[in-house]
Design an enzyme around this catalytic site. Structure first.
Site, short mmCIF file in Angstrom:
data_model
loop_
_atom_site.label_atom_id
_atom_site.label_comp_id
_atom_site.label_asym_id
_atom_site.label_seq_id
_atom_site.Cartn_x
_atom_site.Cartn_y
_atom_site.Cartn_z
N ARG A 103 0.85 -1.18 0.00
CA ARG A 103 0.00 0.00 0.00
C ARG A 103 0.89 1.23 0.00
NH1 ARG A 103 -2.79 0.97 5.96
NH2 ARG A 103 -0.92 1.66 7.03
N GLU A 142 -4.45 7.61 4.82
CA GLU A 142 -3.16 8.01 5.38
C GLU A 142 -2.18 8.51 4.31
OE1 GLU A 142 -1.75 4.76 7.82
OE2 GLU A 142 -3.09 5.31 9.46
N CYS A 153 11.00 9.55 -9.10
CA CYS A 153 11.01 9.16 -10.51
C CYS A 153 11.35 10.36 -11.39
CB CYS A 153 9.66 8.57 -10.91
SG CYS A 153 8.30 9.75 -10.94
N CYS A 156 8.64 13.01 -11.53
CA CYS A 156 8.65 13.90 -10.36
C CYS A 156 9.76 14.94 -10.50
CB CYS A 156 8.83 13.09 -9.08
SG CYS A 156 7.31 12.33 -8.48
N GLU A 297 -9.29 6.24 12.94
CA GLU A 297 -8.80 4.95 13.43
C GLU A 297 -8.30 5.16 14.85
OE1 GLU A 297 -5.92 3.11 10.91
OE2 GLU A 297 -7.02 3.56 9.05
#
Length: 570
Positions: A103, A142, A153, A156, A297
């Site tokens: 993730r 998040e 990269c 970017c 959370e």
């Protein structure tokens, strides 16, 4: 404060859903967050959407009287998408493409990632934007966590140089602002600027801060695109984004302002100082500019990702909930409903155990009665993410962070019973008596104007160590510091202290940062340094009247020093 839970119906047999929903309602839960990691379940293959299971899950929850917070799944693109469009994957600082199947592995700048995110969010909101049970949306999950705001990269890098070209009129202006004459860093063109990858020694601090700003802007822009899609189709719903409260990779205030709700993820076992948790609550309420703070959370028991993962004492979950409610949190969701049988969080406690039986958190949530809302705060504490980046780029000692400086002051305020709002520099100050700036290192126009507004309104303004010592470009200020206020009390030496320095007459430790002050002509020395070092007798706290208000310069940085100083001012 209302309570809810994070639930993953796609993880469990459908015949279990109705029982789960009944149990949730039975213990007083009102909201359920679902779907934020379910892209592969939403869309098993390109263009082949499977909404039937989600339709049924939402209907089951709604049938039990529960309200749904629906998540956009852009933190976890499916593997088929990564195979089709590998350019969505981020690149590490060492130049390696991040693997799929985890993730927060995407590049926030990637055009492909932005296109795919907008596509799935549009499909999701077109189907559920008008559903009466879907009362709120969580965008992504998040953002910035795991240092995912920064990608290295080539795309970017090109976007970074374009960002710089828009910020500076010419390469000469950039070179002058950053002081690139140091170490022969002068750039012949803006296109010659590179991302600050691994190097033999320290990069230019101005380059590092510019990169933090750029990376944050990429995330904010990508999230704003999702907000706009949802707002257009579901204008009646609340929209927010959850951030892990211990992170500072993105300017979360800019994101929270998009929807007016500051939402955090609170895992108290993820910090070493329990006082930080109360800071998180006040931070959440202050991020969106409306006073609305959510916890998306909340730790419900032992967790799986801290160094030792200790057990949670009896009654602790209920106490965390009481603290959140007492601090003005509007909605808290426990993470998670049932402990996961598979994947990377199997040791993370849920309200139910792996076998579906009731865990301790279930019983502590059951019967929870929220305390009365808190009284309005009369103290504003400035927290600015650019200060966090600047201090953390050059902390002057290995274990010091901007968060520690701010939490030390905040803890002193809370222990004294004062109510605190954690605010941004543009906040209106008419309701406050005090303004604290415990870590405002970067002297931006907005922050210096904030101090001027506060003094003109008769507030007591307290400056912590290192306040206004850096320019907007993260260079040392060329003028006496604090910039614009040195005539009242000047900092003549800023030390990263390891000696046993105390603050007298209070007899408390000064803390790691100790600014030595020189009072102006109207300044009153309230405390000096002691402890038998070369600092003995030097000014540690100075108060100067300014109109109907006053400026207090605080050189010490520890919680006991802040507490003693605040008590003395009363």
């Amino acid at each position: 404060m209302q309570l809810g839970v994070c639930y993953y119906p796609e993880h469990w047999p459908e015949q279990r859903w109705e029982l789960d929903a009944e149990l949730m309602a039975q213990i007083g839960l009102t909201h359920v967050r679902i779907g934020e990691f379910a892209w592969a379940a939403y869309e098993p293959a390109r263009g082949r959407f499977d909404w039937a299971w989600l339709d049924r899950a939402i209907d089951v929850l709604a049938g039990a009287g529960l309200r749904v917070v629906l998540g956009t799944p852009t933190a976890t693109p499916p593997i088929w998408l990564a195979l089709e469009r590998p350019e969505i994957l981020a690149v590490t600082e060492e130049g390696r493409r991040r693997p799929y199947g985890t993730r927060r592995h995407t590049c926030p700048t990637s055009v492909a990632y932005r296109e795919e995110s907008q596509r799935i969010v549009t499909a999701l909101v077109d189907r559920y934007g008008g559903h009466p049970a879907v009362v709120a949306w969580q965008v992504d999950n998040e953002p910035g966590n795991h240092d995912s705001a920064r990608c290295w990269c080539d795309a970017c890098e090109r976007a970074f140089t374009a960002w710089l070209a828009a910020r500076y009129a010419s390469v000469d202006e950039l070179n002058a602002a950053w002081g690139t004459v140091f170490w022969s860093q002068v750039y012949p063109s803006v296109d010659a600027v590179r991302l600050p990858r691994s190097a033999p020694t320290a990069h230019n601090p101005s380059l590092l801060l510019a990169h933090r700003r750029f990376a944050s802007d990429q995330v904010v822009t990508a999230l704003a695109e999702q907000y706009e899609i949802i707002r257009t189709t579901a204008p009646q719903a609340d929209i927010t984004t959850n951030f892990y409260a211990g992170d500072a990779f993105v300017d979360y205030r800019k994101v929270a302002m998009l929807g007016g709700i500051g939402a955090i993820d609170s895992y108290p076992h993820g910090v070493t100082d329990p006082a930080e948790v109360r800071f998180w609550h006040d931070l959440a309420r202050g991020l969106g500019g409306t006073g609305r703070g959510w916890i998306m959370e909340q730790q419900p028991g032992a967790i799986n990702w801290t160094e030792l993962n200790p057990p949670v004492p009896d009654g602790q979950v209920a106490l965390w909930l009481e603290d959140a409610a007492a601090d003005g949190i509007e909605l808290t969701l426990l993470f998670r409903w049932r402990a996961a049988l598979t994947g990377g969080e199997q040791y993370h406690t849920g309200l139910l155990r792996h076998d579906g039986s009731k865990d301790r958190g279930f019983h502590e949530v059951n019967g929870f009665v929220s305390p009365a809302p808190p009284a309005p705060a009369d103290v504003a504490l400035l927290y600015d993410y650019e200060d966090a980046w600047a201090v953390d780029i050059e902390p002057h000692r290995h274990d010091l962070t901007h968060r520690k400086l701010v939490v030390a002051a905040h803890a002193a305020l809370r222990k004294s019973g004062r109510r605190v709002d954690v605010v941004g520099p543009d906040t209106a100050l008419d309701r406050y008596r005090w303004l604290l700036l415990p870590g405002a290192q970067v002297a931006t126009p907005a922050k210096t104007h904030m101090v001027e507004r506060a003094l003109a309104a008769g507030l007591t303004v307290v400056l912590g160590p290192r306040t206004f010592t850096r320019t907007v470009e993260n260079t040392a200020a060329p003028d006496p510091v604090p910039v614009g206020l040195a005539r009242l009390a000047r900092v003549i030496e800023g030390l990263s202290q390891t000696l046993p320095v105390t603050v007298e007459p209070f007899g408390v430790a000064a803390g790691p940062w100790t600014d030595v002050l020189e009072p102006g002509p109207d300044g009153e020395v309230l405390a000096t340094y002691g402890g038998g070092t070369h600092l003995d007798g030097a000014a540690a706290v100075v108060r100067t009247p300014v109109g109907t208000g006053s400026l207090v310069s605080m050189g010490a940085s520890s919680t006991p020093a802040w507490a003693a100083m605040l008590d003395a001012l009363n």
